[in-house]
Every structure is written in structure tokens, then in C-alpha cells.
Design a protein around this motif. Sequence first.
Motif, PDB file in Angstrom:
ATOM      1  N   HIS A 169     100.762 -89.467  23.534  1.00 28.04           N
ATOM      2  CA  HIS A 169     100.801 -90.420  24.113  1.00 28.04           C
ATOM      3  C   HIS A 169     102.914 -90.187  24.291  1.00 28.04           C
ATOM      4  N   LEU A 173     102.265 -91.970  28.264  1.00 26.16           N
ATOM      5  CA  LEU A 173     102.606 -93.474  27.959  1.00 26.16           C
ATOM      6  C   LEU A 173     103.432 -93.953  27.251  1.00 26.16           C
ATOM      7  N   GLN A 174     104.314 -92.735  27.177  1.00 26.32           N
ATOM      8  CA  GLN A 174     105.398 -93.397  26.379  1.00 26.32           C
ATOM      9  C   GLN A 174     107.206 -93.917  27.394  1.00 26.32           C
ATOM     10  N   THR A 180     108.467 -98.269  24.567  1.00 31.30           N
ATOM     11  CA  THR A 180     107.955 -99.281  24.626  1.00 31.30           C
ATOM     12  C   THR A 180     106.842 -98.517  25.621  1.00 31.30           C
ATOM     13  N   ILE A 181     105.336 -99.126  25.801  1.00 30.90           N
ATOM     14  CA  ILE A 181     104.702 -98.047  26.984  1.00 30.90           C
ATOM     15  C   ILE A 181     105.074 -98.035  28.129  1.00 30.90           C
ATOM     16  N   ASP A 182     104.236 -97.482  28.536  1.00 29.76           N
ATOM     17  CA  ASP A 182     105.471 -96.870  29.973  1.00 29.76           C
ATOM     18  C   ASP A 182     103.515 -96.413  31.224  1.00 29.76           C
ATOM     19  N   ARG A 183     102.406 -96.848  31.470  1.00 31.53           N
ATOM     20  CA  ARG A 183     101.652 -96.213  31.867  1.00 31.53           C
ATOM     21  C   ARG A 183     101.523 -95.757  33.170  1.00 31.53           C
ATOM     22  N   ASN A 207      92.176 -93.322  27.557  1.00 28.50           N
ATOM     23  CA  ASN A 207      92.544 -94.145  27.298  1.00 28.50           C
ATOM     24  C   ASN A 207      93.029 -95.081  29.250  1.00 28.50           C
TER      25      ASN A 207
END
Length: 383
Positions: A169, A173-174, A180-183, A207
Motif C-alpha cells: 500500500h 498507493l501512498q 494520502t492515496i495516490d493511485r 486493488n
Amino acid sequence: MSEIRSHEIRLAISAVSIGIVLGSGICYILMQNLKQDISRKEKGKQSTAIQGGNNNEYPSEIKSELSSRVRTFFGDKGFSKLENSFIVVVGLGGVGSHCANMLVRSGVGRIRLIDFDQVSLSSLNRHALAELGDVGISKVEAMRRHLQNIVPWCIVETFQEMFKMDDAHRLLLQSTQNSTIDRPDFVIDCIDDVITKAELIVFCLQNGLEVITSMGAGGKSDPTRLRISSLSDCINDPLAAKIKWKLKKHGVSAEDVMSLFSVEKPVCDLLPLSQEQQANPQDYGAVDYLRIRVMPVLGTTPSIFGQSLASYVLCKLADKMYSPETCERMSKNLKHKIRQLFKNNEIKRFQSDKEIDLDDEDIEFIVQQMWGSRCAVTNRRFG
């Protein structure tokens, strides 16, 4: 008088000689100072460039010209998608380094590089950018330095660590700025270890992250045998066989995994361990469960793998996707056989012996491009 005159001449010559030597010395010192001054300025530029994303330091004409061929290929809309894209490359060996290199050169705006290893002498035969002076430093740092000397405004994020499911994760994704989420728009798997490779693929699928995985490039040499298709289509690849088994244990179907692979049979095997290594194999691995035996590698093969991965991702992100051939070209006999089956089916269904309006090229297009070289009824692959 002649002696005095001769003495004066000698003094004059000596004075001139001394003047020349002093002048040369002064010029040398000035040149050295100038070189040092230039060197300091260049280093200052490089240290700034290494930070990445410095759009304002370079004239728009330079950036425009550097990307002109790619922009005209994809068009302004497609290229804009690349400039705003965020891609993660995991594994920076021969395959991953060539992939990351071409992604950045082609206009990708932000890239995250993940690898725990260091540049070694033996890896220079296949690495995209590493030089002799990079040996001993981390692969991610070597890549960042070289990439940002080529495209300084690209944002290059680096993680010098091994990918593990527990850290997935944070790594994928971080945001590097906060929690914060950073896809990412795409994850590219270039790992050569079975356990971590399977974990990365599983995490991405669970995911909803778009991912493409590279199978083994070692021990292969034929560039005409590369394929891009689902992992279930991969044959003649020992790594793929292990990955399929591992994914099945995680409840993931190989049919759902997009992959790049070569259908060529390996032309050489893993090198045997030495007697010393056989006695204490645990002392020779960089990480406990990683492979110790060495796979011979022709440097051209991983480079082509990496370029092919980059091509797939770039074209998909820029909405100019192609349809990869997933199998061998059909033989003349097979095309004729299928065409005859069509004809017989027409006679059986419509009691007509009229010649069907399909030639061999039409047959090959239908089978390969429309059916993906699979039976339309059973979904089994031909051949």
C-alpha cells in the motif's frame, strides 16, 4: 664589446624564456580556475535537475523539441495524457531499466522506481543506463541521476527497498508527500523473484490497479518470439509456470493477468553452483529466498522486453492501442483446413456449394485478431 653584447643577448633570451614560462603558468592557472568554475556551475545544475519536475528552468522550445516526435505520433491529446500520467516500475534490472528509460524519454510526467539492489559489474551488459562508475550504488539512484540528466522536468520518485505485500500500500498507493492515496495509472512488474512477483500481481488485481508483468528474458535470444497476452497463454517459460501456480494459491486466474513473454524455449540453463556454494548456499544470496544460481543472459533480450513493455503502456495510456499477436503465424495448411471447414459448414447449413468469399488472409485475421487464436466455442487455444 662583443662579450658585453653577447651577455646582453643571453640575458634578453633568458628574460623572454622566463616570461614565456611565467605566462604559460599563469594561463594554466587561469584555465584550471575557469574549468573549476564551469564544473561548479554544472554540478549546481545537476543537483537541481536531480530534484525533478523543474519545468521553469528550461525554455519551452527545448521541451517541445525533445518531445516533438512522440507528440506528433500520439497527437496533442494523447501526449497530454502521458505528461499527466503516473507510472510505477518495480524491478530495475535489464528489463525494468530499459522500460523506465523509454517511458521517461517518451514524455511520462511522473515515474516511481522500486528496487532494493545495487548496480553490479555483471549487470552492465544489460542495464539501460548504468555505467562503470555506478557500480556499487543503488539501481534506483543510478536510474534517477541518468533519467533526470535526460529529462530534468520529469518527476522521478525512488524507493530503495524490496517489494513486499506488507509494504504494498505504501509503495504503490501512498503519496510521497503525505499519507494520502495516490493511485498510479499503470504498474509494470519487472521482478525476477517468484514470491514477490506473485504478491505484486495479486495486490494490483485486488486493488484495481492496471498491471502488466514481464516473464523471463534470461536464456532466450529470438526477438521474433515475443508475445503480449494473458499469462495463461505463456509457454516455454519456467518462471511463468511457477507464477501461475503461485497465483492459483492466491485465488487469481492467470487469464486475468496481462503479460509479456517469449514462446522461445530457453537455449541455456541456470549455471550450477560451485562446490563452495553447494556447501553453504545460504551465505551467497542477497536475500534469503532469492535465487542463487545464475541465469545466462544475452543483453539484447531484456532490452527488447523492456522496450516492448514501455510500448504497450505508452500506447494504452495515449489511447492508441494496437492488437498484439498472441501466437505464431498460421501455416498455409492450417488456413486451408479452416477455410474448408467453413465451406463444409455452409454446405451443411444452407445446402449451397457456392464458393465462400474468404481468402487465406481473411481466415488468419478472423482466427487471430477476432478470436485471439482460440476456439469460438470452447475457448481453447489453437496449436
